[in-house]
Design a protein around this motif. Structure first.
Motif: not given
Ligand SMILES: [Mg+2]
Ligand SMILES: Nc1nc2c(ncn2[C@@H]2O[C@H](COP(=O)(O)OP(=O)(O)O)[C@@H](O)[C@H]2O)c(=O)[nH]1
Length: 366
Positions: A178, A202, A205, A211, A248
């Protein structure tokens, strides 16, 4: 020095005999096939012969009563065999070089340095074999030339031509995928003025998708979170007017075959997606090798090495390049986005592998 010959049905047993009879300091001088098995010639400096090491009591381990336990035992065995193979070739190489070193002590210093860099002994052998330099010149420039011939780096990417490039970063958890996506985005959008979009697969999570969204917001880049193949295809189509789409992905362990195959099939929804494998440089060489094997199904186009700032041992980079036959595209050297990233160059990689100038008496090269 005392030299002894050992024969046994196979290498593992022969090595065990060497250990038992001569102890752990034994140096392997040669190995060869003989009728009924193999023969090892080994030597120790000390005489008389050391007493055999006490055999450690077998560890109490649960019987492999299921497939996982059996798999673990096999993996452990494979690791031990790999360790033995390496030890063997290292000893053999050390003894081969011994004779050469007697005439050319400068080779010994180079050998020691490359071993310290944890370069595969077979690569060291190839690098040092018949290493010679024109009169008056040092060996180091010749070594630098050989290193650069062995290393591979990706060419500088070209953008434009009406089609967005799509780069997906894949790899294990926590290696910096990331962060590297953010660094690439910042570098291409802010510094090169390209139109960049972000996609994250992703969703494992919640914090992971968040993020990337935060990075997208800060840099004012379109950011899409997707969960499956159809959504992925749609997201890439939506962003296809841009120059670069950075994808990502969720981190996966190299042995997690089911989840790796699932991620691979999602990325296949847009077949032009280039996959780039991210490896953390401080990861042990044997583990990096496993990661390369586990992620082979992605048919990566390049290797990205992260966290170079957390180690001073760079040999595993060349080891993986040689194993995977893949070029290195980017190196990351810290947590700062976007500063701590550079495009990999032959000079940059060779410089890291060669002795630092203050340590050497040889001429500087890079
Ligand atoms: Mg990551
Ligand atoms: N020291 C160092 N840390 C890094 C580097 N790249 C990423 N990190 C850190 O590694 C951790 C995991 O990074 P992340 O990008 O979340 O990994 P991911 O799970 O592969 O996506 C974070 O704390 C990052 O700041 C690097 O080049 N050097």
């Amino acid at each position: 020095m005392r030299i002894r010959h050992f024969t046994a049905p196979d290498m593992a047993q022969a090595m065990r005999l060497v250990r038992q009879e001569l102890g752990p300091e034994a140096v392997i001088l040669s190995t060869g096939k003989v009728s009924g098995g193999v023969e090892i010639a080994a030597a120790v400096e000390t005489d008389p012969i050391r007493p055999a090491e006490p055999t450690p009591a077998p560890r109490a381990t649960a019987a492999p009563d299921d497939a996982t336990a059996g798999g673990d035992a096999l993996e452990e065995l494979a690791r031990q065999v790999e360790g033995l193979r390496r030890q063997l070739s290292r000893h053999m190489l050390a003894s081969d070089l011994g004779a050469e070193n007697a005439a050319r002590p400068e080779l010994a210093a180079i050998y020691r340095h490359l071993r310290g860099q944890e370069l595969d002994p077979l690569i060291i052998e190839a690098l040092l074999e018949g290493l010679g330099a024109p009169q008056g010149a040092g060996l180091l420039p010749m070594l630098a030339i050989r290193l650069k011939k062995m290393l591979r780096v990706a060419p500088e990417p070209r953008f434009g031509g009406g089609q967005a490039k799509v780069w997906a970063l894949v790899g294990p958890t926590g290696v910096g995928k990331t962060t590297t996506v953010a660094k690439l985005a910042a570098s291409f959008a802010m510094k090169a003025g390209l139109r960049v979009g972000l996609v994250t697969l992703d969703t494992f999570r919640i914090a992971a998708a968040e993020q990337l969204k935060v990075y997208g917001r800060i840099m004012d880049l379109p950011t899409v979170v997707v969960g499956g193949a159809k959504e992925y295809q749609r997201a890439v189509e939506e962003l296809s007017g841009l120059d670069l789409i950075l994808v990502d992905t969720v981190g996966r362990a190299p042995g997690d075959a089911d989840n790796l195959a699932e991620l691979r099939s999602i990325l296949s929804a847009h077949p032009q997606t280039e996959r780039h494998l991210v490896l953390a440089c401080p990861t042990r060489d044997a583990d990096q090798k496993r990661i390369i094997e586990g992620f082979a199904l992605f048919e990566p186009k390049s290797l990205v090495f992260t966290k170079l700032d957390e180690t001073s041992v760079y040999g595993p980079i060349l080891n993986q390049v040689a194993r995977a036959k893949l070029p290195v595209s980017y190196l990351t050297t810290g947590q700062r986005v976007p500063d701590d990233m550079e495009q990999a160059t032959l000079d940059g990689l060779a410089r890291r592998l060669l002795p630092p100038r203050r340590e050497q008496t040889w001429p500087a090269v890079c």
